[in-house]
Enzyme design. Sequence first.
Site, PDB file in Angstrom:
ATOM      1  CG  HIS A  37       7.139  37.202 -51.641  1.00 49.61           C
ATOM      2  ND1 HIS A  37       7.786  36.115 -51.118  1.00 49.61           N
ATOM      3  CD2 HIS A  37       7.332  38.212 -50.756  1.00 49.61           C
ATOM      4  CE1 HIS A  37       8.357  36.437 -49.976  1.00 49.61           C
ATOM      5  NE2 HIS A  37       8.087  37.712 -49.721  1.00 49.61           N
ATOM      6  CD  GLN A  61      12.295  45.466 -43.031  1.00 47.71           C
ATOM      7  OE1 GLN A  61      12.194  46.288 -43.932  1.00 47.71           O
ATOM      8  NE2 GLN A  61      11.413  44.486 -42.896  1.00 47.71           N
ATOM      9  N   GLY A 147       1.112  41.929 -48.053  1.00 50.77           N
ATOM     10  CA  GLY A 147       0.395  40.759 -47.557  1.00 50.77           C
ATOM     11  C   GLY A 147      -0.342  41.046 -46.253  1.00 50.77           C
ATOM     12  CE  LYS A 149       3.184  34.560 -42.010  1.00 52.76           C
ATOM     13  NZ  LYS A 149       4.295  35.499 -41.786  1.00 52.76           N
ATOM     14  CG  ASP A 150       4.320  40.390 -42.519  1.00 44.80           C
ATOM     15  OD1 ASP A 150       4.549  39.728 -41.495  1.00 44.80           O
ATOM     16  OD2 ASP A 150       4.875  40.147 -43.609  1.00 44.80           O
ATOM     17  CB  SER A 186      11.107  32.708 -45.761  1.00 46.57           C
ATOM     18  OG  SER A 186      11.024  33.777 -44.871  1.00 46.57           O
ATOM     19  NE  ARG A 187      10.214  34.893 -39.201  1.00 46.25           N
ATOM     20  CZ  ARG A 187      10.098  35.708 -38.180  1.00 46.25           C
ATOM     21  NH1 ARG A 187       9.476  35.312 -37.090  1.00 46.25           N
ATOM     22  NH2 ARG A 187      10.581  36.914 -38.221  1.00 46.25           N
TER      23      ARG A 187
HETATM   24  O1  PAF Z   1       7.326  42.711 -45.868  1.00 42.33           O
HETATM   25  C1  PAF Z   1       8.498  42.854 -46.274  1.00 42.33           C
HETATM   26  O2  PAF Z   1       9.063  42.018 -46.976  1.00 42.33           O
HETATM   27  C2  PAF Z   1       9.287  44.099 -45.869  1.00 42.33           C
HETATM   28  O3  PAF Z   1       8.976  44.495 -44.570  1.00 42.33           O
HETATM   29  C3  PAF Z   1       9.104  45.273 -46.851  1.00 42.33           C
HETATM   30  C4  PAF Z   1       7.672  45.761 -46.891  1.00 42.33           C
HETATM   31  C5  PAF Z   1       9.533  44.838 -48.246  1.00 42.33           C
HETATM   32  C6  PAF Z   1       9.988  46.453 -46.436  1.00 42.33           C
HETATM   33  O4  PAF Z   1      11.331  46.109 -46.409  1.00 42.33           O
END
Ligand code: PAF
Length: 290
Positions: A37, A61, A147, A149-150, A186-187
Amino acid sequence: MDILRTTRALQSRADAVRADGRRIGLVPTMGALHEGHLALVDAARARADDVVVSIYVNPTQFNAGADLEAYPRTVETDLAACEARGVDAVFLPGDDQLYPEGAETWVDLSEITRPLEGVSRPGHFRGVATVVTKLFIAAKPHVACFGEKDYQQLALIRRMATDLGFDIDVVGVPTVREPDGLALSSRNVRLSEEARRQAPVIARVLDAAESAVASGERRCEALLHGVRTELAKAPLAEIDYAELRTADALAPVDAVLEGPTLLALAVNFPAEAGGTVRLIDNRVLETSQS
Ligand code: PAF
């Protein structure tokens, strides 16, 4: 460092920053901040004068209530990390700020959300797209950092920003890794000791695929066979998916790579506390290099 708890306050602050001719960089997060982050904060700082981090565990989510409850909440440490990294403002909204009573507006993308993570997490990306839209409207950024990564999340936010005409530069920031290659997440702390030892196999698989493409390999089946063979060397690794998709729209790639192609992996490893930890990672394979 300013701390703002209402959308109205964040919008007024953004208007003042913009009136001064200063650029705003937004880093949306759900807290539990780590170096990954903070790399987003640095990327925003390099592109903007005023860096805003949002910390909000977005309920829409999560697929299971238990996962939402269990999500780590470390606000005090997060605020200290933001302050130390030179963040200008943190947005810490309550649910009522982003989902006012009776809220029924959703942002829902179609094709790009279906494969990969969309298969095992139905509705997840609708929650992500909705909350990111709300954060864009609240923070009024010029640039927003996410990121790599996602990767699927990044791709759909880019798609959404284009489709909705947001005047925001959506920036993808390279994945931060442990010295052994494991992508920060974090996992990772939930992995069993032996699983943690084996988990860097994921990064090695991605490196091997990249080398194969650099050496001229273009056949999807050969590349995926290589992925499965390498992953099998880590006996605890259980593949959830290993897929090749076009790097922008995430459309299937059938026989041969013809342009930038995403290799996306999700792999389960045993957790220390029982059950499994699902790790994701990816690499964009550039066919123009060789
Ligand atoms: O990647 C994340 O931490 C979340 O999916 C985000 C983009 C902050 C939306 O809640």
